[in-house]
Scaffold this motif. Structure first.
Motif, mmCIF file in Angstrom:
data_model
loop_
_atom_site.group_PDB
_atom_site.id
_atom_site.type_symbol
_atom_site.label_atom_id
_atom_site.label_comp_id
_atom_site.label_asym_id
_atom_site.label_seq_id
_atom_site.Cartn_x
_atom_site.Cartn_y
_atom_site.Cartn_z
ATOM 1 N N GLY A 106 0.815 -1.212 0.000
ATOM 2 C CA GLY A 106 0.000 0.000 0.000
ATOM 3 C C GLY A 106 0.847 1.260 0.000
ATOM 4 N N ILE A 107 1.954 1.255 0.751
ATOM 5 C CA ILE A 107 2.859 2.410 0.761
ATOM 6 C C ILE A 107 3.471 2.618 -0.616
ATOM 7 C CG2 ILE A 107 5.051 3.269 1.681
ATOM 8 C CD1 ILE A 107 4.355 1.931 4.322
ATOM 9 N N ILE A 108 3.838 1.521 -1.265
ATOM 10 C CA ILE A 108 4.414 1.618 -2.614
ATOM 11 C C ILE A 108 3.389 2.174 -3.591
ATOM 12 C CG2 ILE A 108 5.323 0.270 -4.544
ATOM 13 C CD1 ILE A 108 6.576 -1.609 -2.465
ATOM 14 N N VAL A 109 2.161 1.668 -3.508
ATOM 15 C CA VAL A 109 1.090 2.156 -4.392
ATOM 16 C C VAL A 109 0.820 3.640 -4.131
ATOM 17 C CG1 VAL A 109 -1.374 1.969 -4.914
ATOM 18 C CG2 VAL A 109 0.013 -0.093 -4.693
ATOM 19 N N PHE A 153 13.801 3.312 -7.961
ATOM 20 C CA PHE A 153 14.843 2.776 -7.082
ATOM 21 C C PHE A 153 14.384 2.756 -5.626
ATOM 22 C CE2 PHE A 153 17.894 3.864 -10.578
ATOM 23 C CZ PHE A 153 18.368 2.574 -10.755
ATOM 24 N N ASN A 154 13.706 3.815 -5.201
ATOM 25 C CA ASN A 154 13.229 3.860 -3.817
ATOM 26 C C ASN A 154 12.183 2.776 -3.545
ATOM 27 O OD1 ASN A 154 14.847 5.885 -2.825
ATOM 28 N ND2 ASN A 154 13.335 7.496 -3.057
ATOM 29 N N MET A 155 11.259 2.591 -4.463
ATOM 30 C CA MET A 155 10.209 1.594 -4.252
ATOM 31 C C MET A 155 10.745 0.172 -4.366
ATOM 32 S SD MET A 155 7.665 3.337 -3.373
ATOM 33 C CE MET A 155 8.900 4.461 -2.668
ATOM 34 N N TYR A 156 11.703 -0.036 -5.251
ATOM 35 C CA TYR A 156 12.324 -1.361 -5.334
ATOM 36 C C TYR A 156 13.060 -1.690 -4.037
ATOM 37 C CZ TYR A 156 15.562 -5.068 -6.615
ATOM 38 O OH TYR A 156 16.288 -6.235 -6.636
ATOM 39 N N GLY A 157 13.813 -0.721 -3.518
ATOM 40 C CA GLY A 157 14.531 -0.927 -2.263
ATOM 41 C C GLY A 157 13.577 -1.138 -1.100
ATOM 42 N N LEU A 158 12.474 -0.379 -1.086
ATOM 43 C CA LEU A 158 11.494 -0.515 -0.012
ATOM 44 C C LEU A 158 10.897 -1.920 0.001
ATOM 45 C CD1 LEU A 158 9.853 0.834 2.244
ATOM 46 C CD2 LEU A 158 8.211 1.565 0.503
ATOM 47 N N TYR A 159 10.566 -2.441 -1.182
ATOM 48 C CA TYR A 159 10.009 -3.796 -1.250
ATOM 49 C C TYR A 159 11.063 -4.847 -0.920
ATOM 50 C CZ TYR A 159 7.840 -8.032 -2.978
ATOM 51 O OH TYR A 159 7.338 -9.307 -3.061
ATOM 52 N N LEU A 160 12.259 -4.681 -1.460
ATOM 53 C CA LEU A 160 13.327 -5.669 -1.260
ATOM 54 C C LEU A 160 13.657 -5.839 0.214
ATOM 55 C CD1 LEU A 160 15.577 -7.506 -2.439
ATOM 56 C CD2 LEU A 160 17.028 -5.464 -2.544
ATOM 57 N N LEU A 165 4.657 0.689 10.045
ATOM 58 C CA LEU A 165 4.202 2.025 9.664
ATOM 59 C C LEU A 165 4.922 3.088 10.487
ATOM 60 C CD1 LEU A 165 2.326 3.779 7.987
ATOM 61 C CD2 LEU A 165 0.560 3.463 9.732
ATOM 62 N N TRP A 166 5.048 2.855 11.803
ATOM 63 C CA TRP A 166 5.780 3.797 12.645
ATOM 64 C C TRP A 166 7.235 3.910 12.204
ATOM 65 C CZ3 TRP A 166 4.171 7.577 15.391
ATOM 66 C CH2 TRP A 166 2.945 7.522 16.059
ATOM 67 N N LEU A 167 7.844 2.799 11.872
ATOM 68 C CA LEU A 167 9.232 2.821 11.400
ATOM 69 C C LEU A 167 9.360 3.669 10.146
ATOM 70 C CD1 LEU A 167 12.186 1.664 11.354
ATOM 71 C CD2 LEU A 167 11.264 -0.188 9.937
ATOM 72 N N TYR A 168 8.466 3.479 9.206
ATOM 73 C CA TYR A 168 8.517 4.214 7.938
ATOM 74 C C TYR A 168 8.336 5.715 8.165
ATOM 75 C CZ TYR A 168 7.455 5.450 3.100
ATOM 76 O OH TYR A 168 7.474 6.032 1.853
ATOM 77 N N VAL A 169 7.328 6.072 8.948
ATOM 78 C CA VAL A 169 7.031 7.489 9.182
ATOM 79 C C VAL A 169 8.150 8.164 9.970
ATOM 80 C CG1 VAL A 169 5.462 9.094 10.318
ATOM 81 C CG2 VAL A 169 4.543 7.174 9.015
#
Length: 281
Positions: free
Chosen positions: A26-29, A85-92, A107-111
């Motif tokens: 969902g974050i990637i989308v 690149f950011n979304m690929y790294g986020l998923y990987l 979610l807390w970690l990401y924010v």
């Protein structure tokens, strides 16, 4: 065993958590949707849309009350490759541990990583007329978490012929960010935002998930008395853990057979500390 006891189990009426992978996707989308709705202006564009300026991070925006920029800017990207690149790294990296810590904690970690990255950049660029955008600070926090939860996971890096461990990768990456920042390399790349994401993620992980992490980068660097992380130490840790559980289970069996009055003060303390320890997990 200990975890089969009713009082060590979570409440039965607790609602099941949403699949953490759905949050990651969902974050990637959301990042992709923001890129499509608010495409970055071209170099030839004379006027930058106000809607775009309102979402990227700048001192002018914060002074005018647009505090939401601290978060919305992490969903904005400069071009397609920046986003890709950011979304690929986020998923990987995120897919390696997101199920381990759950939806809310991820979610807390990401924010937190994204916001602390933005704040460090703001401090270093006080009253500047520049602006910041991108999920790189949040990504760096996710990368650090992947290394702290799975330090020995191996990755193959482009142009490097051998697998590299996650803990080595994150430390090399951090060192390159520091060198790039203080040597003015990297052009428009906000290296301080990356380092801010690193710092924010580390503090959050040490406070909220300290019982889950397998590797601490700062202890590994600065503590001469830090025990080694090799196979012998890992085996010893598991042996101590199993011995502790067997001791607790033996006390619980004694309790069930002979009642609470049969326990010594020392055995009561062991049960109390075990309950406090494992309830935090």
């Amino acid at each position: 065993m200990l975890f089969d006891r009713d009082y060590m189990k979570p409440p039965r009426n607790s609602a099941p958590e949403t699949d953490p992978m759905k949050l990651l996707l969902g974050i990637i989308v959301a990042n992709v949707i923001m890129f499509l709705l608010f495409p970055p202006p071209r170099i030839a564009d004379i006027f930058i849309p106000k809607s775009y300026v309102a979402l990227v991070l700048s001192w002018e925006g914060l002074k005018s009350g647009k505090v939401w920029q601290l978060i919305t800017s992490t969903f904005m990207h400069a071009d397609f490759w920046h986003l890709a690149f950011n979304m690929y790294g986020l998923y990987l990296f995120g897919s390696l541990f997101v199920r381990h810590i759950g939806t809310k904690r991820f979610l807390w970690l990401y924010v937190i990583s994204g916001v602390t990255g933005n704040l460090l950049w703001l401090l270093a660029n006080y009253n500047s007329h520049g602006f910041l955008l991108g999920a790189s600070g949040a990504l760096f926090g996710v990368m650090l978490a992947a290394a702290m939860f799975g330090p020995n996971n191996q990755f193959l890096i482009l142009f490097f012929p051998y697998p590299i461990k996650a803990k080595t990768l994150i430390m090399v990456y951090a060192a390159l960010e520091i060198i790039s920042q203080w040597s003015n390399l990297g052009g428009n790349i906000a290296h301080l935002a990356h380092l801010g994401g690193f710092i924010g993620a580390y503090v959050y992980l040490r406070i909220a998930l300290k019982h889950h992490i397998a590797w601490d980068p700062f202890r590994a660097l600065f503590s001469s008395v830090h025990r080694p992380s090799g196979p012998q130490n890992i085996g010893k840790s598991f042996q101590e853990h199993n011995a502790e559980l067997k001791n607790v289970d033996a006390i619980l069996d004694k309790l069930s057979r002979f009642g609470a009055n049969s326990l010594t003060d020392e055995e009561r303390d062991v049960l109390r500390s075990a309950r406090e320890k494992y309830s935090k997990h």
